[in-house]
Design a protein around this motif. Structure first.
Motif, mmCIF file in Angstrom:
data_model
loop_
_atom_site.group_PDB
_atom_site.id
_atom_site.type_symbol
_atom_site.label_atom_id
_atom_site.label_comp_id
_atom_site.label_asym_id
_atom_site.label_seq_id
_atom_site.Cartn_x
_atom_site.Cartn_y
_atom_site.Cartn_z
ATOM 1 N N VAL A 20 -33.059 11.603 -13.776
ATOM 2 C CA VAL A 20 -32.238 12.558 -13.831
ATOM 3 C C VAL A 20 -32.503 13.435 -15.136
ATOM 4 N N ASP A 21 -32.418 14.761 -14.846
ATOM 5 C CA ASP A 21 -32.715 15.548 -15.959
ATOM 6 C C ASP A 21 -31.830 16.743 -15.844
ATOM 7 N N GLN A 22 -31.500 17.734 -16.918
ATOM 8 C CA GLN A 22 -30.616 18.940 -16.778
ATOM 9 C C GLN A 22 -31.486 19.969 -16.754
ATOM 10 N N PRO A 48 -43.392 23.247 -16.783
ATOM 11 C CA PRO A 48 -42.429 22.481 -15.587
ATOM 12 C C PRO A 48 -42.511 21.023 -15.856
ATOM 13 N N LYS A 49 -41.097 20.588 -15.950
ATOM 14 C CA LYS A 49 -41.113 19.036 -15.930
ATOM 15 C C LYS A 49 -41.787 18.283 -14.742
ATOM 16 N N ARG A 50 -41.641 18.905 -13.665
ATOM 17 C CA ARG A 50 -41.816 18.284 -12.217
ATOM 18 C C ARG A 50 -43.369 18.103 -12.309
ATOM 19 N N GLU A 63 -26.611 17.657 -14.637
ATOM 20 C CA GLU A 63 -26.373 17.112 -15.878
ATOM 21 C C GLU A 63 -25.565 15.867 -15.816
ATOM 22 N N ILE A 64 -25.839 14.980 -16.726
ATOM 23 C CA ILE A 64 -25.223 13.569 -16.631
ATOM 24 C C ILE A 64 -23.956 13.638 -17.507
ATOM 25 N N ASP A 65 -22.471 13.392 -16.395
ATOM 26 C CA ASP A 65 -21.377 13.591 -17.046
ATOM 27 C C ASP A 65 -20.776 12.377 -17.619
ATOM 28 N N GLY A 240 -26.498 12.659 -30.343
ATOM 29 C CA GLY A 240 -27.058 12.266 -28.762
ATOM 30 C C GLY A 240 -26.132 13.182 -27.899
ATOM 31 N N SER A 241 -26.578 13.212 -26.475
ATOM 32 C CA SER A 241 -25.708 13.706 -25.619
ATOM 33 C C SER A 241 -24.308 13.565 -25.580
ATOM 34 N N GLU A 242 -23.425 14.417 -25.097
ATOM 35 C CA GLU A 242 -22.150 14.300 -25.143
ATOM 36 C C GLU A 242 -21.478 13.147 -24.275
ATOM 37 N N GLY A 275 -36.532 6.050 -27.058
ATOM 38 C CA GLY A 275 -36.750 7.480 -27.994
ATOM 39 C C GLY A 275 -35.589 7.779 -28.783
ATOM 40 N N ASP A 276 -35.403 9.153 -29.021
ATOM 41 C CA ASP A 276 -34.553 9.637 -30.098
ATOM 42 C C ASP A 276 -33.145 8.927 -29.496
ATOM 43 N N ALA A 277 -32.815 8.878 -28.256
ATOM 44 C CA ALA A 277 -31.302 8.447 -27.830
ATOM 45 C C ALA A 277 -30.974 7.041 -28.469
ATOM 46 N N ALA A 285 -38.860 10.014 -33.547
ATOM 47 C CA ALA A 285 -40.165 10.914 -33.425
ATOM 48 C C ALA A 285 -40.782 10.623 -32.220
ATOM 49 N N GLY A 286 -41.578 11.504 -31.610
ATOM 50 C CA GLY A 286 -42.339 11.376 -30.430
ATOM 51 C C GLY A 286 -43.107 10.199 -30.514
ATOM 52 N N SER A 287 -43.722 9.963 -31.665
ATOM 53 C CA SER A 287 -44.480 8.648 -31.669
ATOM 54 C C SER A 287 -43.921 7.548 -31.677
ATOM 55 N N VAL A 288 -42.586 7.407 -32.114
ATOM 56 C CA VAL A 288 -41.998 6.105 -31.933
ATOM 57 C C VAL A 288 -41.507 6.079 -30.523
HETATM 58 C C1 LIG Z 1 -39.226 21.083 -34.849
HETATM 59 C C2 LIG Z 1 -39.463 19.699 -34.460
HETATM 60 C C3 LIG Z 1 -40.637 18.989 -34.967
HETATM 61 C C4 LIG Z 1 -41.130 17.671 -34.440
HETATM 62 N N1 LIG Z 1 -42.302 17.240 -34.836
HETATM 63 C C5 LIG Z 1 -42.711 16.191 -34.305
HETATM 64 C C6 LIG Z 1 -44.060 15.576 -34.866
HETATM 65 O O1 LIG Z 1 -44.740 16.064 -35.360
HETATM 66 N N2 LIG Z 1 -44.405 14.267 -34.442
HETATM 67 C C7 LIG Z 1 -43.371 13.572 -33.623
HETATM 68 O O2 LIG Z 1 -43.910 12.400 -33.553
HETATM 69 N N3 LIG Z 1 -42.520 14.028 -33.290
HETATM 70 C C8 LIG Z 1 -42.012 15.467 -33.645
HETATM 71 N N4 LIG Z 1 -40.693 15.837 -33.151
HETATM 72 C C9 LIG Z 1 -39.771 14.675 -32.778
HETATM 73 C C10 LIG Z 1 -39.948 14.928 -30.944
HETATM 74 O O3 LIG Z 1 -40.156 15.957 -30.151
HETATM 75 C C11 LIG Z 1 -38.948 13.529 -30.506
HETATM 76 O O4 LIG Z 1 -38.701 12.471 -31.169
HETATM 77 C C12 LIG Z 1 -39.210 13.216 -28.975
HETATM 78 O O5 LIG Z 1 -39.355 14.561 -28.283
HETATM 79 C C13 LIG Z 1 -38.168 12.491 -28.410
HETATM 80 O O6 LIG Z 1 -38.275 12.446 -27.238
HETATM 81 P P1 LIG Z 1 -37.029 11.824 -26.160
HETATM 82 O O7 LIG Z 1 -37.714 11.744 -24.894
HETATM 83 O O8 LIG Z 1 -36.455 10.719 -26.689
HETATM 84 O O9 LIG Z 1 -35.851 13.023 -25.988
HETATM 85 P P2 LIG Z 1 -36.167 14.642 -25.664
HETATM 86 O O10 LIG Z 1 -37.713 14.853 -25.537
HETATM 87 O O11 LIG Z 1 -35.163 15.245 -26.468
HETATM 88 O O12 LIG Z 1 -35.627 14.495 -24.032
HETATM 89 C C14 LIG Z 1 -34.157 14.394 -23.806
HETATM 90 C C15 LIG Z 1 -34.202 14.685 -22.381
HETATM 91 O O13 LIG Z 1 -32.798 14.483 -21.892
HETATM 92 C C16 LIG Z 1 -32.474 15.564 -21.230
HETATM 93 N N5 LIG Z 1 -30.766 15.312 -21.337
HETATM 94 C C17 LIG Z 1 -30.133 15.365 -22.332
HETATM 95 N N6 LIG Z 1 -28.826 15.347 -22.192
HETATM 96 C C18 LIG Z 1 -28.640 15.243 -20.841
HETATM 97 C C19 LIG Z 1 -27.566 15.339 -19.830
HETATM 98 N N7 LIG Z 1 -26.287 15.020 -20.246
HETATM 99 N N8 LIG Z 1 -27.945 15.327 -18.493
HETATM 100 C C20 LIG Z 1 -29.253 15.072 -18.152
HETATM 101 N N9 LIG Z 1 -30.136 15.253 -18.900
HETATM 102 C C21 LIG Z 1 -29.834 15.425 -20.288
HETATM 103 C C22 LIG Z 1 -32.765 16.812 -21.843
HETATM 104 O O14 LIG Z 1 -33.079 17.868 -20.892
HETATM 105 C C23 LIG Z 1 -34.225 16.196 -22.214
HETATM 106 O O15 LIG Z 1 -35.173 16.640 -21.183
HETATM 107 C C24 LIG Z 1 -40.485 16.998 -33.681
HETATM 108 C C25 LIG Z 1 -39.167 17.611 -33.081
HETATM 109 C C26 LIG Z 1 -38.876 18.834 -33.499
HETATM 110 C C27 LIG Z 1 -37.626 19.347 -33.238
#
Ligand SMILES: Cc1cc2nc3c(=O)[nH]c(=O)nc-3n(C[C@H](O)[C@H](O)[C@H](O)COP(=O)(O)OP(=O)(O)OC[C@H]3O[C@@H](n4cnc5c(N)ncnc54)[C@H](O)[C@@H]3O)c2cc1C
Length: 399
Positions: A20-22, A48-50, A63-65, A240-242, A275-277, A285-288
């Protein structure tokens, strides 16, 4: 990444995967850093995410509620109810200017900007194009934020940008942070702090912002320190998301507490957060996210078959730090080892240098965009081990 890695490992006759993604668009967030300085354009940072969703995965745009963990179901805003056996939360963390008095008001994107969103970064690019100089303040409001080095990179790039435009003398730069120094860990903080000094960038540390007085162009802290600005670039509180809060799944920042070694919720034995959640004691971070998902995939397969999870994530983070004028640094660390100097990934050879500014690091950072779109998202193996290695690192202590 999780869907791409899990789909081939789970029998399609037994396992259904629903994602699910919004948002139809996926953003390359590390590229947002470069937008304000004209290095990238929006079109290079979105796809495009698809395109990245594998066959055999149902994609629902919505959107997840709410998550009802005791009912094992997810509710979407449009009323759809999705029952689950296992739930993987990966909804990231996002800037929330509305958390801080003064942000998001009439001055938002006039004299107060963010670059953690694509719209904010683009608006700032437009502002910098015609800005005639004055005092630019970069402020981190509260930790944790995603990519904690991005604000430092921004101020280094700003220094280079104004120097190259021949107007550095007309610009005062100040870095205002709630941390006790330039960065979270002592050795890196010393190196990065010295770089601020070399570039004549002011540092205000331990600064806990209370509000932004946009009428008088001032930051005001809880201990009543006031800092003037002409142009404020802020990193709003990241949350994080609401729905996480509504579902009772988050901490004060709506990040989901999980076991730091295997991402399993301590409260619900069929919920993981990636990930970030996830609330993890390492950088967001994306690497994490990428290293973590490698560990998660192996563990998840064991877990659903009733076996013990054998892999343990070590908090491995690997971040390039762009420092301006075609150079960059690299840091590599985990839960237990702070960023140290040395060579990476090959000991003594590199080609990347840890905590040292080199052109190779800059090219590594730029090359990463290609790797992200073409290798990482589709879950293909990257030539970097998920767990951190001490090979090539030199131990150093700061007195
Ligand atoms: C300016 C900037 C620079 C960065 N530089 C680096 C870097 O150099 N190296 C590095 O490792 N990382 C970097 N990062 C961090 C990296 O981009 C993130 O850590 C990474 O994208 C996290 O991935 P994620 O999948 O956890 O979250 P996200 O990529 O944020 O994905 C979350 C997804 O959840 C969806 N979503 C959220 N809430 C809902 C909801 N209620 N319902 C449905 N869908 C929902 C969103 O649409 C999104 O698609 C940077 C970030 C920023 C902002």
């Amino acid at each position: 990444m999780a869907a791409n890695k899990l789909r081939p490992r789970l029998d399609e006759r037994e396992w259904k995967i629903t994602l699910v993604d919004q948002d139809e668009t996926h953003y390359y967030q590390p590229g947002f850093l470069f937008l304000p300085f004209g290095t990238y354009k929006r079109e290079e940072l979105e796809k495009p995410k698809r395109r990245f969703i594998p066959a055999g995965v149902d994609l629902i745009m919505g959107e997840i509620d709410l998550v009802e963990p005791t009912e094992n179901q997810v509710k979407l805003v449009d009323g759809t109810v999705l029952p689950y056996d296992y739930l993987i939360i990966a909804t990231g963390t996002h800037p929330t200017p509305e958390e801080t008095p003064g942000l998001g008001d009439d001055e938002w994107r006039k004299s107060v900007f963010d670059f953690y969103t694509i719209d904010g970064a683009e608006a700032l690019a437009e502002k910098l194009e015609t800005w005639e100089g004055g005092k630019l303040v970069l402020n981190i409001i509260e930790m944790p934020i995603k990519c904690p080095v991005a604000p430092l990179e921004f101020i280094f790039l700003a220094d280079a940008f104004f120097t190259e435009r021949g107007m550095r003398d007309a610009v005062e730069l100040e870095y205002v942070t709630p941390l006790p120094g330039a960065f979270t860990k002592p050795v890196a903080s010393k190196y990065l702090g010295d770089m601020l000094v070399e570039r004549k960038i002011g540092l205000e540390s331990d600064y806990m912002l209370e509000r932004v007085d946009t009428e008088n162009n001032k930051l005001v802290s809880y201990d009543e320190r006031e800092i003037d600005y002409d142009l404020l670039v802020t990193i709003p509180v990241n949350m994080g998301s609401e729905y996480i809060a509504r579902s009772g799944l988050g901490d004060e920042f709506r990040h989901v507490p999980v076991d730091k070694y295997n991402f399993l919720s301590p409260e619900f034995d069929n919920i993981f957060a990636l990930g970030d959640a996830a609330a993890l004691p390492t950088s967001k971070a994306g690497s994490v996210a990428h290293f973590g998902v490698d560990i998660f995939t192996e563990n998840f397969i064991d877990y659903i078959h009733g076996r013990q999870m054998r892999e343990q994530f070590d908090g491995h983070a690997n971040c390039f730090i762009e420092s301006g004028h075609g150079k960059g640094m690299l840091i590599d660390f985990n839960y237990d080892t702070e960023p140290l100097p040395g060579k990476y990934p090959l000991p003594g050879v590199g080609p990347f240098s840890l905590l040292q500014e080199t052109e190779a690091n800059h090219w590594g950072k730029l090359m990463f965009k290609w790797m992200y779109w073409n290798v990482m998202l589709s879950g293909r193996a990257m030539p970097i081990p998920a767990l951190m290695s001490m090979a090539g690192k030199i131990r150093e202590e700061v007195q």
